[in-house]
Scaffold this motif. Structure first.
Motif, PDB file in Angstrom:
ATOM      1  N   ASN A 119       0.813  -1.207   0.000  1.00 45.00           N
ATOM      2  CA  ASN A 119       0.000   0.000   0.000  1.00 45.00           C
ATOM      3  C   ASN A 119       0.854   1.268   0.000  1.00 45.00           C
ATOM      4  O   ASN A 119       0.580   2.204   0.754  1.00 45.00           O
ATOM      5  N   GLY A 120       1.852   1.271  -0.837  1.00 48.74           N
ATOM      6  CA  GLY A 120       2.669   2.472  -1.027  1.00 48.74           C
ATOM      7  C   GLY A 120       3.731   2.697   0.036  1.00 48.74           C
ATOM      8  O   GLY A 120       4.372   3.737   0.052  1.00 48.74           O
ATOM      9  N   ASN A 121       3.927   1.727   0.935  1.00 51.14           N
ATOM     10  CA  ASN A 121       4.935   1.895   1.997  1.00 51.14           C
ATOM     11  C   ASN A 121       6.299   1.353   1.610  1.00 51.14           C
ATOM     12  O   ASN A 121       7.040   0.855   2.448  1.00 51.14           O
ATOM     13  N   GLY A 122       6.636   1.466   0.345  1.00 49.46           N
ATOM     14  CA  GLY A 122       7.987   1.110  -0.055  1.00 49.46           C
ATOM     15  C   GLY A 122       8.050  -0.123  -0.932  1.00 49.46           C
ATOM     16  O   GLY A 122       7.764  -1.227  -0.483  1.00 49.46           O
ATOM     17  N   PRO A 123       8.451   0.075  -2.187  1.00 50.90           N
ATOM     18  CA  PRO A 123       8.561  -1.043  -3.121  1.00 50.90           C
ATOM     19  C   PRO A 123       9.603  -2.063  -2.672  1.00 50.90           C
ATOM     20  O   PRO A 123       9.483  -3.255  -2.931  1.00 50.90           O
ATOM     21  N   ARG A 124      10.647  -1.593  -1.971  1.00 56.19           N
ATOM     22  CA  ARG A 124      11.708  -2.498  -1.520  1.00 56.19           C
ATOM     23  C   ARG A 124      11.159  -3.568  -0.565  1.00 56.19           C
ATOM     24  O   ARG A 124      11.566  -4.721  -0.606  1.00 56.19           O
TER      25      ARG A 124
ATOM     26  N   ARG B 223      19.207   9.474  -4.283  1.00 55.31           N
ATOM     27  CA  ARG B 223      19.951   9.200  -3.047  1.00 55.31           C
ATOM     28  C   ARG B 223      18.995   8.678  -1.972  1.00 55.31           C
ATOM     29  O   ARG B 223      19.313   7.738  -1.256  1.00 55.31           O
ATOM     30  N   ARG B 224      17.801   9.316  -1.889  1.00 59.02           N
ATOM     31  CA  ARG B 224      16.781   8.872  -0.923  1.00 59.02           C
ATOM     32  C   ARG B 224      16.416   7.414  -1.162  1.00 59.02           C
ATOM     33  O   ARG B 224      16.352   6.596  -0.245  1.00 59.02           O
ATOM     34  N   MET B 225      16.133   7.096  -2.449  1.00 59.30           N
ATOM     35  CA  MET B 225      15.699   5.745  -2.808  1.00 59.30           C
ATOM     36  C   MET B 225      16.784   4.737  -2.458  1.00 59.30           C
ATOM     37  O   MET B 225      16.504   3.664  -1.921  1.00 59.30           O
ATOM     38  N   LYS B 226      18.051   5.096  -2.758  1.00 55.80           N
ATOM     39  CA  LYS B 226      19.175   4.188  -2.520  1.00 55.80           C
ATOM     40  C   LYS B 226      19.343   3.940  -1.017  1.00 55.80           C
ATOM     41  O   LYS B 226      19.563   2.808  -0.583  1.00 55.80           O
ATOM     42  N   TRP B 227      19.231   5.009  -0.227  1.00 59.44           N
ATOM     43  CA  TRP B 227      19.416   4.880   1.217  1.00 59.44           C
ATOM     44  C   TRP B 227      18.303   4.027   1.822  1.00 59.44           C
ATOM     45  O   TRP B 227      18.556   3.141   2.642  1.00 59.44           O
ATOM     46  N   MET B 228      17.048   4.266   1.382  1.00 61.24           N
ATOM     47  CA  MET B 228      15.918   3.478   1.883  1.00 61.24           C
ATOM     48  C   MET B 228      16.094   1.994   1.540  1.00 61.24           C
ATOM     49  O   MET B 228      15.832   1.115   2.368  1.00 61.24           O
ATOM     50  N   SER B 229      16.544   1.728   0.298  1.00 61.45           N
ATOM     51  CA  SER B 229      16.764   0.342  -0.122  1.00 61.45           C
ATOM     52  C   SER B 229      17.806  -0.324   0.762  1.00 61.45           C
ATOM     53  O   SER B 229      17.652  -1.489   1.150  1.00 61.45           O
ATOM     54  N   GLU B 230      18.861   0.437   1.081  1.00 62.73           N
ATOM     55  CA  GLU B 230      19.931  -0.150   1.882  1.00 62.73           C
ATOM     56  C   GLU B 230      19.448  -0.463   3.297  1.00 62.73           C
ATOM     57  O   GLU B 230      19.809  -1.496   3.855  1.00 62.73           O
ATOM     58  N   VAL B 231      18.631   0.426   3.863  1.00 64.30           N
ATOM     59  CA  VAL B 231      18.055   0.142   5.179  1.00 64.30           C
ATOM     60  C   VAL B 231      17.256  -1.163   5.113  1.00 64.30           C
ATOM     61  O   VAL B 231      17.435  -2.071   5.925  1.00 64.30           O
ATOM     62  N   CYS B 232      16.373  -1.269   4.113  1.00 66.21           N
ATOM     63  CA  CYS B 232      15.503  -2.459   4.006  1.00 66.21           C
ATOM     64  C   CYS B 232      16.314  -3.724   3.736  1.00 66.21           C
ATOM     65  O   CYS B 232      15.937  -4.814   4.166  1.00 66.21           O
ATOM     66  N   ASN B 233      17.425  -3.576   3.008  1.00 64.91           N
ATOM     67  CA  ASN B 233      18.216  -4.760   2.653  1.00 64.91           C
ATOM     68  C   ASN B 233      19.100  -5.245   3.787  1.00 64.91           C
ATOM     69  O   ASN B 233      19.390  -6.440   3.877  1.00 64.91           O
ATOM     70  N   THR B 234      19.567  -4.307   4.639  1.00 69.99           N
ATOM     71  CA  THR B 234      20.535  -4.717   5.661  1.00 69.99           C
ATOM     72  C   THR B 234      19.884  -4.935   7.023  1.00 69.99           C
ATOM     73  O   THR B 234      20.453  -5.599   7.866  1.00 69.99           O
ATOM     74  N   TRP B 235      18.706  -4.370   7.236  1.00 68.97           N
ATOM     75  CA  TRP B 235      18.006  -4.569   8.510  1.00 68.97           C
ATOM     76  C   TRP B 235      17.006  -5.716   8.369  1.00 68.97           C
ATOM     77  O   TRP B 235      16.333  -5.837   7.343  1.00 68.97           O
ATOM     78  N   GLU B 236      16.908  -6.547   9.422  1.00 74.40           N
ATOM     79  CA  GLU B 236      15.927  -7.630   9.411  1.00 74.40           C
ATOM     80  C   GLU B 236      14.538  -7.070   9.759  1.00 74.40           C
ATOM     81  O   GLU B 236      14.432  -5.980  10.335  1.00 74.40           O
ATOM     82  N   ILE B 237      13.519  -7.854   9.424  1.00 72.98           N
ATOM     83  CA  ILE B 237      12.134  -7.460   9.744  1.00 72.98           C
ATOM     84  C   ILE B 237      12.006  -7.060  11.219  1.00 72.98           C
ATOM     85  O   ILE B 237      11.419  -6.023  11.550  1.00 72.98           O
ATOM     86  N   ASP B 238      12.588  -7.878  12.111  1.00 74.24           N
ATOM     87  CA  ASP B 238      12.456  -7.603  13.544  1.00 74.24           C
ATOM     88  C   ASP B 238      13.165  -6.313  13.955  1.00 74.24           C
ATOM     89  O   ASP B 238      12.723  -5.621  14.873  1.00 74.24           O
ATOM     90  N   ASP B 239      14.277  -5.982  13.274  1.00 71.53           N
ATOM     91  CA  ASP B 239      14.957  -4.710  13.540  1.00 71.53           C
ATOM     92  C   ASP B 239      14.052  -3.547  13.145  1.00 71.53           C
ATOM     93  O   ASP B 239      13.944  -2.565  13.869  1.00 71.53           O
ATOM     94  N   LEU B 240      13.419  -3.692  11.992  1.00 69.23           N
ATOM     95  CA  LEU B 240      12.584  -2.600  11.473  1.00 69.23           C
ATOM     96  C   LEU B 240      11.395  -2.319  12.388  1.00 69.23           C
ATOM     97  O   LEU B 240      10.980  -1.174  12.553  1.00 69.23           O
ATOM     98  N   THR B 241      10.864  -3.394  13.024  1.00 68.80           N
ATOM     99  CA  THR B 241       9.711  -3.175  13.919  1.00 68.80           C
ATOM    100  C   THR B 241      10.101  -2.349  15.146  1.00 68.80           C
ATOM    101  O   THR B 241       9.247  -1.783  15.802  1.00 68.80           O
ATOM    102  N   LYS B 242      11.417  -2.310  15.448  1.00 68.18           N
ATOM    103  CA  LYS B 242      11.861  -1.549  16.625  1.00 68.18           C
ATOM    104  C   LYS B 242      11.977  -0.048  16.355  1.00 68.18           C
ATOM    105  O   LYS B 242      12.331   0.722  17.235  1.00 68.18           O
TER     106      LYS B 242
END
Lengths: 262, 262
Positions: A124-129, B174-193
């Motif tokens: 729902n638009g919260n990030g394609p990644r 740059r924004r897109m690249k940084w967001m991708s890197e966060v999503c790629n290097t952080w686990e789901i459980d890290d992101l929930t924190k």
């Protein structure tokens, strides 16, 4: 929490749109699309009637969308996209504007395709990644045989309906119950073994006797002859999946209006 | 093989339909729908403005569909369904007729919902039981934290855009690249924190310094105070998901025409 989360405000209605005999107009996309689709069209022209028409010209106005069932814009010019979306809205034609979510009647998501099995993942638009990560996770959970199993269940279901036809009523309920039991008690890998001979046998020995044999018993007394035909039938499954959006795997006619002059 | 398999003939286009500010008409459904939806509407009327109107009367003709964006029929009378579908087709309104696939512009599939994460599984008509089995398999592969993680990534993304606004260009990339890197290097459980304090910290220490800290380093020097606020923020996530199709989780207005007199 700084803002209400989506879980509290609603999401999308995920649907499987039928593009058979429909017209889809893509305005723009320019170089990317022409590079990707025109060679694909050429290479398939011997085997597939072309369902793509590419016009390298300017979008001329409301008359363009008149016979369309769906419109997608892929333009750098957001104002032009907005105008086209408004035309579509007036004409009640579903429209998607690339990169302008507010204007979209529908979004796309990450997709998994395995024969008749199609899975869409939307954030729902919260990030394609994140959608891509979910896709990877789901793909890892699938064995890769699911599409084939679903395909064979589809054939079994169709042949059962042919053998015992009619809509609804006690027979319809019995058919549904028997099919459910097959799907619930047989594993995916068992279902993939259901070649045409095995399907006939399963209907004879299962459906007709109102029982669902265990796959172990069923296949252990399955003749060597049908095992050979089974192996041969697998060759058919190796035929590569050719249908793509553009090549009319979805049976839609796609019209491209070139980007350059828009 | 007795018939061409779906993998060779095409499938559906899976899309996430936006029902916000749209009108959906459901003709029929009768007892089942009135039992399910009317009490639900009553129970929510204190907190949610009602988006359901129930008419216990006959479908009167083309004027009924005039302002609709989507029509669903759930009638025992297939001929009546067919008539309504033809009206919709003429008026270019997307229509689904329960139990009559040939008439449908779109199908539904098995659905998984976890906050902003929505997954649809379609077998393209090859058996609802198989879709349910796939759903179970996919659910087993998910930890249940994905929705929350996606939600937090959505907030991070929104705050990053607020901090460094603008569409496209080098900053957008740059924004897109940084967001991708966060999503790629952080686990789901890290992101929930990532509560609000942690998001500010991540933008200060990560984005501003053009780096993505490892979650181990990031959370090990995260203050005890923000850990407490983190725990509190989790309470918000316990608020049950109330939005359903009927309750306007999808923000659509649903109009029901009763079944009895149709």
């Amino acid at each position: 929490m700084s803002k209400p989360t989506l879980s509290q405000t609603g999401g999308s209605l995920l649907i499987a749109w039928q593009l058979k005999d429909k017209n889809v107009l893509i305005v723009g996309g320019g170089e990317l699309l022409s590079k990707a689709y025109i060679p694909a069209q050429k290479s398939s022209s011997t085997s597939t009637p072309s369902r793509i028409t590419y016009y390298d010209r300017r979008f001329s106005g409301p008359a363009e969308i008149h016979k369309m069932d769906m419109v997608l814009t892929a333009l750098d010019d957001a104002n032009r996209s907005r105008e086209i979306c408004e035309m579509c809205r007036k004409a009640r034609i579903a429209v998607n504007a690339a990169d302008i979510p507010d204007l979209c009647d529908f979004y796309f998501g990450a997709q998994i395709r395995d024969g008749p099995l199609q899975i869409m993942i939307s954030t729902n638009g919260n990030g394609p990644r994140m959608a891509a990560l979910m896709k990877k996770k789901i793909q890892a959970a699938l064995s890769g045989s699911e599409g084939e199993a679903i395909d064979r269940v589809g054939v079994l279901r169709a042949q059962l309906k042919e053998r015992s036809p009619g809509v609804g009523g006690p027979l319809g309920r019995r058919r549904m119950k028997w099919m459910s039991e097959v799907c619930n008690t047989w594993e995916i890998d068992d279902l993939t073994k259901l070649d045409d001979a095995a399907i006939t046998k399963l209907l004879d020995e299962g459906w007709e006797k109102n029982t669902v044999p265990s796959p172990q018993n069923f296949f252990s007394n399955h003749s060597r002859a049908s095992k050979i035909s089974l192996q041969l039938s697998h060759v058919g499954d190796l035929i590569p999946f050719i249908g793509t959006f553009a090549l009319g795997g979805l049976c839609a006619t796609l019209l491209f209006l070139g980007h350059r002059h828009v």
